[in-house]
Each structure stands twice: as C-alpha cells, then as structure tokens.
Design a protein around this motif. Sequence first.
Motif, PDB file in Angstrom:
ATOM      1  N   UNK A 119       6.882   5.435   0.566  1.00  0.00           N
ATOM      2  CA  UNK A 119       7.903   4.434   0.258  1.00  0.00           C
ATOM      3  C   UNK A 119       7.543   3.089   0.875  1.00  0.00           C
ATOM      4  N   UNK A 120       6.858   3.114   2.051  1.00  0.00           N
ATOM      5  CA  UNK A 120       6.418   1.886   2.723  1.00  0.00           C
ATOM      6  C   UNK A 120       5.149   1.308   2.106  1.00  0.00           C
ATOM      7  N   UNK A 121       4.529   2.018   1.163  1.00  0.00           N
ATOM      8  CA  UNK A 121       3.370   1.497   0.457  1.00  0.00           C
ATOM      9  C   UNK A 121       2.027   2.006   0.952  1.00  0.00           C
ATOM     10  N   UNK A 122       2.014   3.072   1.745  1.00  0.00           N
ATOM     11  CA  UNK A 122       0.768   3.651   2.234  1.00  0.00           C
ATOM     12  C   UNK A 122       0.364   4.816   1.360  1.00  0.00           C
ATOM     13  N   UNK A 123      -0.946   5.030   1.210  1.00  0.00           N
ATOM     14  CA  UNK A 123      -1.452   6.249   0.604  1.00  0.00           C
ATOM     15  C   UNK A 123      -1.611   7.252   1.725  1.00  0.00           C
TER      16      UNK A 123
END
Length: 116
Positions: free
Chosen positions: A106-110
């Motif tokens: 959700x925070x944009x990390x893979x």
Amino acid sequence: MTTPTNETSSSHDENLVYSTDSGRIKPNKSNENVTSSDGYAKVRRETKGRKGKGVVTITGLGLDNNALKTLAKKLKKTCGTGGTVIEEVIEIQGDKRDEIKAVLEKEGFKVKFIGG
C-alpha cells in the motif's frame, strides 16, 4: 594579558562535552548515509539470538531514519504488536508477514519474502 577567544565547537575535541569558556558543547550531527534500495523490501522471519521468539525483519527500504520510524509505527499499529528500528532494519514482533506485506504494498514497495 591575553583575552580568550571564542572558539567554535568544531575546533574542540570531539569527546569534549563541557567547557568552562563556552559551556555545554553539542556534538555535530553527521549526515547519515542511507543505503540505496534495489526496489524490493525484503521481509524475513528470524528467531536466532532471540531465545526462540520470532520477529519479522524488513530491510532494503532505502529510507532515512525518520521515515523508517514512521513506517515502523504504522506497521506496529496495524499488526498490533511491538517492534523497533535498528540502524536500517525494522523489526516487528511475531509472525505477521501477510499483514506487513499488505501495508508495504500500500506504501508503494515491492515485497520479497526471504527465507522460509
């Protein structure tokens, strides 16, 4: 008679914390070097050195210390457990890998799971 000159804290010895001439000496804060990220947040479950208690460690985020603390606080609140930030590693108590993965994505990390 010579008059004492006001010296800046950078000219003082690094171990000096107080001087009668200038009072308390605050250490200079060095700029922290943040390790760059390869694009993946590595999530690993560890028990070694913790008397059998499991923690989930998150590395490879490429964030500065304040951002790591903010993210750790969010993860702890979501998982309902304790945790800490040590150097560039976030440690969350318990085995909450699925919840941690959801928050990190959700925070944009893979997210990549490392180990078993």
